[in-house]
Design an enzyme around this catalytic site. Structure first.
Site: not given
Length: 419
Positions: A177, A180, A235
């Site tokens: 993702h 992150e 994302r």
């Protein structure tokens, strides 16, 4: 004579001038007390643009769950009013998301081309680092290209370990993702620490003599670049979807593990958890799945690194049924969490993902397990939500050091007990 501007500076300047701005955008935390409040939050998500941080979509919300979501500047006032009218108690975690994004760099962005293990590095620095680390430690680290992304960028995998035949292996990926960022930071830290402590740290020396680690520093390269240059909260990957302008697939819903069947996954390409047109429809997913399938005889453990919420989870996510070796996985996770917390006292929860958080299908950890990799784990790194996806650079070192202990704990177990 034309002046030459370093590529790293061009990239960094582009990131500052062309990215989506989050001035005065807010991140809220709520905990619905009953079904009426749960239903209201789901309704709110249907009429307002809520970017869910935890859980990853509105259908996953249940009573007493901590729910974090980001709201744009122009919608935050009306969202607050609606929550107040419906007696939803809320906390504002982040009052100005743009300020927090800048704070993540501890007050200044690194405009140089120099790679750092205690800074967040853009993809261009990471790609150059993958080549450099193999030259620094040629007897321990080698680089393999396992495929290309949708936008035709090479996917580099680092093999870490002393060369010898018939060794057990552990596959670890980071950054599936895009937003992150602490995840790729850990994969870089792991490779450097593993290689640099060989012959100095007894445990790591034993591991590298007896195991190979396959480390994918950034799984979702296109999305990661987009999160640096255009939208910090991105994302998905960056693939195009037919019949819509909406871009991207959630790569962690794109694996052939009960794909598209459970866990409130989405068939809407505009949704953050869109699972793709078919299992392994995405170039990135297929590259990873193909490599793992081709090395199943040696890969005994699969580790995928995410953020945030401080959890260590294992299969299953697509069913509440326990995995055949559930009790063993619980013990391995417990030992890893205890090792992690021994350094700074950081508290992690552990358990099967469907039970611990919520059901999901198409995840990489379930897929790996179903391929026969019986020690498959997903880490959700720091923190508990004070920073969310914006963990400051000052927290990279401590996060990576404690996570290293957990990974070494799992690796020791694999070395001793995996057949």
């Amino acid at each position: 004579m034309k002046s030459m501007v370093p590529l790293g500076l061009i990239v960094a300047t582009f990131a500052l001038t062309s990215s989506r701005c989050f001035d005065s955008a807010k991140v809220y935390r709520v905990k619905p007390q009953n079904e009426k409040q749960v239903n209201f939050l789901k309704y709110l998500a249907s009429i307002k643009q809520l970017d869910f941080w935890h859980p990853d979509s509105a259908p996953h919300i249940v009573t007493q769950m901590q729910v974090d979501f980001h709201v744009s500047t122009h919608q935050s006032r009306s969202v607050q009013t609606l929550m107040e009218q419906n007696e939803i108690q809320y906390e504002i975690l982040l009052h100005n998301l743009q300020e927090e994004i800048e704070k993540q760099f501890d007050g200044k962005r690194n405009f140089t081309s120099r790679h750092s293990y205690t800074k967040y590095n853009d993809w261009y620095k990471i790609a150059a680092w993958t080549a450099r680390i193999t030259k620094i430690y040629p007897k321990l680290v080698s680089r393999i290209q396992i495929g290309s992304t949708f936008e035709k960028r090479p996917m580099y995998l680092l093999k870490v370990g002393k060369e010898s035949g018939g060794k057990k292996a552990i596959f670890m990926d980071c950054g599936i993702h895009a937003r992150e960022w602490i995840s790729p930071a850990f994969c870089q830290w792991f490779v450097k620490q593993a290689a640099s402590t060989y012959k100095k740290d007894k445990i790591m020396t034993h591991l590298l003599d007896s195991l190979n680690f396959y480390v994918l520093p950034v799984f979702n390269i296109d999305g990661y670049i987009w999160s640096w240059t255009q939208d910090r909260m991105w994302r998905k990957n960056r693939s195009k979807n037919s019949s819509t302008k909406c871009i991207g697939t959630d790569l962690n819903r794109n694996f052939a593990a009960a794909w598209g069947t459970t866990g409130f996954i989405s068939d809407d390409p505009c949704n953050e958890t869109y699972y793709g047109s078919a299992p392994e429809s995405e170039d990135e997913t297929k590259a990873v799945a193909t490599f793992i399938r081709n090395h199943l005889s040696s890969i005994k453990a699969y580790l995928t690194i995410h953020a945030y919420s401080q959890m260590l989870m294992f299969p299953y996510g697509y069913t509440f049924h326990k995995a055949p070796n559930h009790d063993e996985l619980t013990e391995v996770a417990k030992a890893a969490v205890e090792a992690l917390s021994s350094l700074y006292g950081t508290k992690y929860e552990y358990g099967a993902s469907a039970t611990l958080i919520y059901p999901t299908s198409g995840s990489s950890v379930d897929w790996a397990y179903d391929q026969g990799i019986k020690y498959s784990f997903v880490f959700e790194l720091r923190d508990k939500g004070s920073y969310g996806f914006l963990l400051p650079e000052s927290k990279i070192k401590s996060t990576c050091k404690e996570t290293m202990l957990a990974v070494k704990s799992i690796a020791n177990y694999i070395l001793s007990f995996a057949s």
